[in-house]
Design a protein around this motif. Structure first.
Motif, short mmCIF file in Angstrom:
data_model
loop_
_atom_site.label_atom_id
_atom_site.label_comp_id
_atom_site.label_asym_id
_atom_site.label_seq_id
_atom_site.Cartn_x
_atom_site.Cartn_y
_atom_site.Cartn_z
N CYS A 265 -9.20 7.47 -5.20
CA CYS A 265 -10.42 8.21 -5.54
C CYS A 265 -11.18 7.51 -6.66
O CYS A 265 -12.41 7.44 -6.64
CB CYS A 265 -10.08 9.64 -5.94
SG CYS A 265 -11.53 10.69 -6.16
N GLU A 266 -10.46 6.95 -7.63
CA GLU A 266 -11.10 6.20 -8.71
C GLU A 266 -11.86 4.99 -8.14
O GLU A 266 -12.99 4.71 -8.53
CB GLU A 266 -10.05 5.73 -9.73
CG GLU A 266 -9.41 6.85 -10.52
CD GLU A 266 -8.32 6.33 -11.44
OE1 GLU A 266 -8.27 5.10 -11.66
OE2 GLU A 266 -7.53 7.15 -11.94
N LEU B 154 -15.05 6.13 -6.31
CA LEU B 154 -16.15 6.44 -7.23
C LEU B 154 -16.85 5.16 -7.68
O LEU B 154 -18.08 5.09 -7.75
CB LEU B 154 -15.62 7.21 -8.45
CG LEU B 154 -15.20 8.66 -8.19
CD1 LEU B 154 -14.40 9.20 -9.38
CD2 LEU B 154 -16.43 9.54 -7.94
N ALA C 294 -13.01 12.79 -0.79
CA ALA C 294 -14.08 11.79 -0.73
C ALA C 294 -15.45 12.45 -0.76
O ALA C 294 -16.38 11.98 -1.43
CB ALA C 294 -13.92 10.94 0.54
N ALA D 66 -16.30 13.52 -4.15
CA ALA D 66 -16.73 12.39 -4.98
C ALA D 66 -18.23 12.14 -4.80
O ALA D 66 -18.94 11.85 -5.77
CB ALA D 66 -15.93 11.15 -4.62
N GLU E 282 -19.94 14.79 -6.77
CA GLU E 282 -19.81 14.55 -8.21
C GLU E 282 -20.86 13.55 -8.70
O GLU E 282 -21.39 13.69 -9.81
CB GLU E 282 -18.41 14.03 -8.52
CG GLU E 282 -18.16 13.71 -9.99
CD GLU E 282 -16.76 13.19 -10.25
OE1 GLU E 282 -16.57 12.45 -11.23
OE2 GLU E 282 -15.84 13.52 -9.46
#
Length: 205
Positions: A73-74, A77, A117, A120, A123
């Motif tokens: 996930c990092e 992003l 995902a 993200a 976000e």
């Protein structure tokens, strides 16, 4: 098997955390992904829009070495921000390939990760600007048998997230009058090809 130099591709290798004994080399991941693009996605015309960005070398290939969903996930992003900020003439789309992420080798777990995902995207306030398409070696459409040939429209050599610009998708669809019929045509193509025919696509000659 061709080399990355022969393919003139320089992949990005994202190390989100240390990988212990990776099961497949980065070069192999990229080469097999490119062969899938050439022989299946473009070769069978499963996506009529793919050839333009491939020929123009506007595809960013990213191999994540993340071994956990959080680490992936990092990386996601980072790649979403990069694609949003990049010049479309240089990077129009990104393939984020993650062969080592524990748990996501199983399709149901990967499918659950798609919610992460999408979160993200939210976000970063990129909904409506970037969309995420899903590809997996065990991809399965809901309500279908595991061995149905139709799954192969979204089956790839490795789990991956395909990041696409909404503007590019809209432009491509507008230029392709039969866009609404792509999925149906793909199903016909795959059923005519069959599993044996699919496997023969990737036999090295």
């Amino acid at each position: 098997m061709p080399t990355l130099d022969a393919l003139k591709i320089t992949p990005e290798i994202i190390t989100a955390e240390t990988v212990i004994a990776p099961t497949v080399a980065v070069e192999t991941v990229i080469i097999e992904t490119v062969q899938w693009l050439e022989k299946a996605v473009m070769g069978l015309n499963l996506c009529p829009f793919a050839k333009a960005v491939y020929v123009k070398k506007q595809i960013r290939y990213v191999v994540s070495e993340a071994t956990s969903p959080d680490a992936l996930c990092e990386t996601l992003l980072i790649e979403l921000r990069l694609l949003a900020d990049a010049n479309p003439d240089e990077i129009d789309t990104t393939l984020l390939i993650h062969p080592h992420t524990l748990g996501l080798g199983e399709f149901l777990d990967y499918n659950d990760f798609l919610d992460v995902a999408q979160a993200a995207l939210q976000e970063l306030s990129l909904e409506g600007e970037i969309q995420i398409a899903s590809f997996h070696p065990e991809y399965q459409f809901a309500g279908t048998a595991p061995d149905d040939i139709t799954h192969y429209t979204n089956r790839s050599p490795y789990p991956m997230l395909h990041l696409l610009r909404e503007a590019s998708v809209e432009k491509a669809v507008a230029a392709f009058p039969a866009a609404a019929m792509i999925f149906e045509k793909n199903i016909e193509t795959l059923r005519a090809l069959g599993k044996d025919g699919w496997e023969k696509l990737f036999i090295q000659k």
